[in-house]
Design a protein around this motif. Structure first.
Motif, PDB file in Angstrom:
ATOM      1  N   HIS A 198       0.832  -1.213   0.000  1.00 35.60           N
ATOM      2  CA  HIS A 198       0.000   0.000   0.000  1.00 35.60           C
ATOM      3  C   HIS A 198       0.861   1.256   0.000  1.00 35.60           C
ATOM      4  O   HIS A 198       0.636   2.197   0.777  1.00 35.60           O
ATOM      5  CB  HIS A 198      -0.945  -0.007   1.202  1.00 35.60           C
ATOM      6  N   ASP A 199       1.862   1.251  -0.871  1.00 30.70           N
ATOM      7  CA  ASP A 199       2.804   2.362  -0.935  1.00 30.70           C
ATOM      8  C   ASP A 199       3.013   2.762  -2.401  1.00 30.70           C
ATOM      9  O   ASP A 199       3.736   2.085  -3.135  1.00 30.70           O
ATOM     10  CB  ASP A 199       4.137   1.959  -0.306  1.00 30.70           C
ATOM     11  N   PRO A 200       2.399   3.872  -2.846  1.00 29.43           N
ATOM     12  CA  PRO A 200       2.510   4.277  -4.248  1.00 29.43           C
ATOM     13  C   PRO A 200       3.925   4.670  -4.659  1.00 29.43           C
ATOM     14  O   PRO A 200       4.248   4.688  -5.847  1.00 29.43           O
ATOM     15  CB  PRO A 200       1.557   5.471  -4.360  1.00 29.43           C
ATOM     16  N   ASN A 201       4.770   4.969  -3.682  1.00 31.94           N
ATOM     17  CA  ASN A 201       6.147   5.328  -4.018  1.00 31.94           C
ATOM     18  C   ASN A 201       6.894   4.158  -4.655  1.00 31.94           C
ATOM     19  O   ASN A 201       7.840   4.361  -5.431  1.00 31.94           O
ATOM     20  CB  ASN A 201       6.906   5.799  -2.775  1.00 31.94           C
ATOM     21  N   LEU A 202       6.469   2.945  -4.344  1.00 32.81           N
ATOM     22  CA  LEU A 202       7.110   1.769  -4.940  1.00 32.81           C
ATOM     23  C   LEU A 202       6.887   1.736  -6.450  1.00 32.81           C
ATOM     24  O   LEU A 202       7.766   1.313  -7.201  1.00 32.81           O
ATOM     25  CB  LEU A 202       6.577   0.487  -4.296  1.00 32.81           C
ATOM     26  N   LEU A 203       5.711   2.173  -6.880  1.00 31.71           N
ATOM     27  CA  LEU A 203       5.440   2.231  -8.322  1.00 31.71           C
ATOM     28  C   LEU A 203       6.284   3.313  -8.983  1.00 31.71           C
ATOM     29  O   LEU A 203       6.779   3.134 -10.094  1.00 31.71           O
ATOM     30  CB  LEU A 203       3.953   2.504  -8.570  1.00 31.71           C
ATOM     31  N   LYS A 204       6.464   4.415  -8.266  1.00 28.77           N
ATOM     32  CA  LYS A 204       7.216   5.533  -8.832  1.00 28.77           C
ATOM     33  C   LYS A 204       8.697   5.193  -8.991  1.00 28.77           C
ATOM     34  O   LYS A 204       9.322   5.564  -9.990  1.00 28.77           O
ATOM     35  CB  LYS A 204       7.046   6.770  -7.947  1.00 28.77           C
ATOM     36  N   ILE A 205       9.265   4.504  -8.005  1.00 25.17           N
ATOM     37  CA  ILE A 205      10.696   4.191  -8.100  1.00 25.17           C
ATOM     38  C   ILE A 205      10.962   3.076  -9.112  1.00 25.17           C
ATOM     39  O   ILE A 205      12.116   2.831  -9.468  1.00 25.17           O
ATOM     40  CB  ILE A 205      11.306   3.806  -6.737  1.00 25.17           C
ATOM     41  N   ASN A 206       9.894   2.422  -9.577  1.00 26.03           N
ATOM     42  CA  ASN A 206      10.049   1.430 -10.645  1.00 26.03           C
ATOM     43  C   ASN A 206      10.786   2.041 -11.832  1.00 26.03           C
ATOM     44  O   ASN A 206      11.699   1.432 -12.398  1.00 26.03           O
ATOM     45  CB  ASN A 206       8.670   0.912 -11.067  1.00 26.03           C
ATOM     46  N   ILE A 207      10.372   3.258 -12.225  1.00 26.74           N
ATOM     47  CA  ILE A 207      10.987   3.919 -13.382  1.00 26.74           C
ATOM     48  C   ILE A 207      12.473   4.171 -13.124  1.00 26.74           C
ATOM     49  O   ILE A 207      13.313   3.971 -14.003  1.00 26.74           O
ATOM     50  CB  ILE A 207      10.272   5.259 -13.686  1.00 26.74           C
ATOM     51  N   THR A 208      12.788   4.588 -11.897  1.00 22.25           N
ATOM     52  CA  THR A 208      14.191   4.862 -11.554  1.00 22.25           C
ATOM     53  C   THR A 208      15.026   3.595 -11.615  1.00 22.25           C
ATOM     54  O   THR A 208      16.077   3.551 -12.278  1.00 22.25           O
ATOM     55  CB  THR A 208      14.286   5.467 -10.141  1.00 22.25           C
ATOM     56  N   ILE A 209      14.570   2.559 -10.932  1.00 21.88           N
ATOM     57  CA  ILE A 209      15.355   1.326 -10.842  1.00 21.88           C
ATOM     58  C   ILE A 209      15.458   0.646 -12.207  1.00 21.88           C
ATOM     59  O   ILE A 209      16.520   0.160 -12.603  1.00 21.88           O
ATOM     60  CB  ILE A 209      14.738   0.375  -9.800  1.00 21.88           C
ATOM     61  N   GLN A 210      14.358   0.604 -12.935  1.00 22.32           N
ATOM     62  CA  GLN A 210      14.359  -0.035 -14.256  1.00 22.32           C
ATOM     63  C   GLN A 210      15.353   0.648 -15.197  1.00 22.32           C
ATOM     64  O   GLN A 210      16.139  -0.013 -15.876  1.00 22.32           O
ATOM     65  CB  GLN A 210      12.954   0.014 -14.856  1.00 22.32           C
ATOM     66  N   ASN A 211      15.326   1.974 -15.225  1.00 27.66           N
ATOM     67  CA  ASN A 211      16.210   2.699 -16.131  1.00 27.66           C
ATOM     68  C   ASN A 211      17.658   2.694 -15.661  1.00 27.66           C
ATOM     69  O   ASN A 211      18.579   2.675 -16.488  1.00 27.66           O
ATOM     70  CB  ASN A 211      15.704   4.129 -16.331  1.00 27.66           C
ATOM     71  N   LEU A 212      17.881   2.683 -14.349  1.00 28.36           N
ATOM     72  CA  LEU A 212      19.246   2.546 -13.851  1.00 28.36           C
ATOM     73  C   LEU A 212      19.814   1.179 -14.221  1.00 28.36           C
ATOM     74  O   LEU A 212      20.986   1.070 -14.592  1.00 28.36           O
ATOM     75  CB  LEU A 212      19.282   2.731 -12.330  1.00 28.36           C
ATOM     76  N   ALA A 213      18.979   0.157 -14.112  1.00 24.93           N
ATOM     77  CA  ALA A 213      19.431  -1.190 -14.465  1.00 24.93           C
ATOM     78  C   ALA A 213      19.783  -1.271 -15.946  1.00 24.93           C
ATOM     79  O   ALA A 213      20.830  -1.819 -16.320  1.00 24.93           O
ATOM     80  CB  ALA A 213      18.344  -2.213 -14.119  1.00 24.93           C
TER      81      ALA A 213
END
Length: 199
Positions: A88-103
């Motif tokens: 129940h934490d929308p920030n997890l969806l937001k950091i998806n973009i960061t982690i995916q693109n960093l990877a």
């Protein structure tokens, strides 16, 4: 060949449809249902998870395989979308973009350090380039993904949910524009298929 291209275009439409469904659900939740941004984000995330599953299944059914890039992005959306709902934490969806693109950036730029061009293995079946072309394309996309990660990290930490969702749509447009820009570089380094000899 025509059928393969048609399937590829359909697949791209399905992948884009997942983003449209997410943004459309968020907008509907905010404007029509009058939900606050957090509840709207969760409602849109349910749709995103379902759309990601459909996109992965469609890719398998249409092409009888899972292409690396759609598989990578689809799994990230599925995993982080599920984590968002579970915790129940929308920030997890937001950091998806960061982690995916960093990877992606680390994979691409890291491959250059070993004198390899990882983009060749991700898109090698799409077209044939010179080694210089593959290295250049790998560098360009590696830096692009790094920039996306930095911008996303800045926006989700400083802006509202509404702004971030709008940015998410704008990011697709920016990615498409960047891809179109690379066509000129690709054409410069393209290796034409040899024409079969005629008797």
């Amino acid at each position: 060949m025509a059928e393969a291209k048609q399937n590829s275009n359909l697949r791209q439409a399905i992948d884009f449809g997942a983003l449209v469904a997410f943004m459309g659900t968020y907008l509907f939740s905010r404007v029509v249902q009058k939900l606050d941004s957090t509840d709207a984000m969760f409602q849109a995330t349910w749709v995103l998870v379902g759309a990601s599953i459909i996109a992965l299944l469609a890719g398998w059914l249409l092409e009888k395989r899972l292409a690396p890039m759609p598989l990578f992005s689809g799994l990230f959306a599925l995993v982080f979308g599920t984590l968002t709902l579970v915790f129940h934490d929308p920030n997890l969806l937001k950091i998806n973009i960061t982690i995916q693109n960093l990877a992606l950036s680390a994979i691409l730029l890291g491959s250059l350090a070993f004198n390899k061009a990882a983009f060749k293995y991700l898109l090698g079946s799409a077209f044939h380039l010179t080694d210089e072309g593959w290295r250049g394309l790998t560098l360009r996309y590696g830096l692009f993904f790094l920039c996306v990660a930095i911008v996303n990290e800045t926006i989700w930490r400083t802006q509202s949910d509404d702004f971030w969702v709008a940015f998410r749509g704008g990011l697709w447009v920016a990615s498409a524009a960047f891809g179109i820009w690379q066509v000129f570089f690709i054409m410069k380094h393209l290796i034409e298929d040899e024409e079969p000899e005629q008797n």
